[in-house]
Motif scaffolding. Sequence first.
Motif, PDB file in Angstrom:
ATOM      1  N   ALA A 133       0.830  -1.209   0.000  1.00  0.00           N
ATOM      2  CA  ALA A 133       0.000   0.000   0.000  1.00  0.00           C
ATOM      3  C   ALA A 133       0.862   1.255   0.000  1.00  0.00           C
ATOM      4  O   ALA A 133       0.551   2.230  -0.701  1.00  0.00           O
ATOM      5  N   ALA A 134       1.940   1.259   0.762  1.00  0.00           N
ATOM      6  CA  ALA A 134       2.830   2.420   0.789  1.00  0.00           C
ATOM      7  C   ALA A 134       3.471   2.643  -0.574  1.00  0.00           C
ATOM      8  O   ALA A 134       3.522   3.770  -1.071  1.00  0.00           O
ATOM      9  N   VAL A 135       3.941   1.569  -1.198  1.00  0.00           N
ATOM     10  CA  VAL A 135       4.557   1.674  -2.522  1.00  0.00           C
ATOM     11  C   VAL A 135       3.542   2.198  -3.531  1.00  0.00           C
ATOM     12  O   VAL A 135       3.826   3.125  -4.296  1.00  0.00           O
ATOM     13  N   ALA A 136       2.331   1.651  -3.528  1.00  0.00           N
ATOM     14  CA  ALA A 136       1.305   2.085  -4.486  1.00  0.00           C
ATOM     15  C   ALA A 136       0.954   3.560  -4.307  1.00  0.00           C
ATOM     16  O   ALA A 136       0.813   4.304  -5.288  1.00  0.00           O
ATOM     17  N   PHE A 137       0.825   4.004  -3.050  1.00  0.00           N
ATOM     18  CA  PHE A 137       0.492   5.398  -2.770  1.00  0.00           C
ATOM     19  C   PHE A 137       1.579   6.329  -3.302  1.00  0.00           C
ATOM     20  O   PHE A 137       1.295   7.313  -3.992  1.00  0.00           O
ATOM     21  N   PHE A 138       2.829   6.027  -3.003  1.00  0.00           N
ATOM     22  CA  PHE A 138       3.913   6.921  -3.412  1.00  0.00           C
ATOM     23  C   PHE A 138       4.224   6.801  -4.902  1.00  0.00           C
ATOM     24  O   PHE A 138       4.708   7.759  -5.507  1.00  0.00           O
ATOM     25  N   GLU A 139       3.899   5.677  -5.534  1.00  0.00           N
ATOM     26  CA  GLU A 139       3.977   5.610  -6.997  1.00  0.00           C
ATOM     27  C   GLU A 139       2.916   6.522  -7.602  1.00  0.00           C
ATOM     28  O   GLU A 139       3.196   7.224  -8.581  1.00  0.00           O
ATOM     29  N   LYS A 142      -6.385   9.803  -4.318  1.00  0.00           N
ATOM     30  CA  LYS A 142      -7.658   9.466  -3.672  1.00  0.00           C
ATOM     31  C   LYS A 142      -7.960   7.963  -3.686  1.00  0.00           C
ATOM     32  O   LYS A 142      -8.372   7.413  -2.664  1.00  0.00           O
ATOM     33  N   PRO A 143      -7.756   7.249  -4.791  1.00  0.00           N
ATOM     34  CA  PRO A 143      -8.020   5.804  -4.779  1.00  0.00           C
ATOM     35  C   PRO A 143      -7.130   5.030  -3.803  1.00  0.00           C
ATOM     36  O   PRO A 143      -7.412   3.887  -3.470  1.00  0.00           O
ATOM     37  N   HIS A 144      -6.075   5.669  -3.332  1.00  0.00           N
ATOM     38  CA  HIS A 144      -5.155   5.046  -2.375  1.00  0.00           C
ATOM     39  C   HIS A 144      -5.452   5.484  -0.947  1.00  0.00           C
ATOM     40  O   HIS A 144      -4.623   5.293  -0.052  1.00  0.00           O
ATOM     41  N   GLY A 145      -6.613   6.106  -0.757  1.00  0.00           N
ATOM     42  CA  GLY A 145      -7.052   6.469   0.584  1.00  0.00           C
ATOM     43  C   GLY A 145      -6.646   7.850   1.062  1.00  0.00           C
ATOM     44  O   GLY A 145      -6.911   8.209   2.202  1.00  0.00           O
ATOM     45  N   ALA A 146      -6.014   8.647   0.216  1.00  0.00           N
ATOM     46  CA  ALA A 146      -5.575   9.980   0.635  1.00  0.00           C
ATOM     47  C   ALA A 146      -6.771  10.892   0.878  1.00  0.00           C
ATOM     48  O   ALA A 146      -7.698  10.930   0.070  1.00  0.00           O
ATOM     49  N   GLU A 147      -6.719  11.594   1.986  1.00  0.00           N
ATOM     50  CA  GLU A 147      -7.738  12.585   2.304  1.00  0.00           C
ATOM     51  C   GLU A 147      -7.053  13.865   2.748  1.00  0.00           C
ATOM     52  O   GLU A 147      -6.099  13.824   3.523  1.00  0.00           O
ATOM     53  N   VAL A 148      -7.543  14.988   2.249  1.00  0.00           N
ATOM     54  CA  VAL A 148      -7.008  16.282   2.681  1.00  0.00           C
ATOM     55  C   VAL A 148      -7.293  16.433   4.168  1.00  0.00           C
ATOM     56  O   VAL A 148      -8.411  16.196   4.626  1.00  0.00           O
TER      57      VAL A 148
END
Length: 140
Positions: free
Chosen positions: A13-19, A103-109
């Motif tokens: 998940a960390a790799v996918a988010f930062f990619e 956003k699809p990786h769970g990021a929220e402002v």
Amino acid sequence: MHHVGMTVTDLAAAVAFFEALGMELEGKAHMEGEFVDGVIGLDGSTSDIAMMKTPDDRYRIEFSQFQTPQSIDGSSHAPIHALGLRHVAFVVDDLDDTLARLKPHGAEVVRNIETYENLLRTCYVRGPEGILVELCQYFT
């Protein structure tokens, strides 16, 4: 500076988010043995790591996922004023596009997207496991 290290419980998940943020996976490795134990000060440690780099090859983040010993909660959702390393900042070309990709990786402002003196738009987002990421888009 060579890199910043972060411990996570979900390496993929960390790799996918930062990619999605635009970083590139430089490599992965399984770590264990006397050398690693001697460096990090934990006997019998086993972990998988992923080294990510910025597209310009200047900056890196190393993510570690430990199998042993089991990771402990380091207050992953601590607010920004808590002591210790609290966020990583990135300059982006298009803040709205970056937020849409994350956003699809769970990021929220965290709260708002703000503009500072007509110089930049910026916000904090929470990534996997509560990692705070500041995004900055400078006006040209």
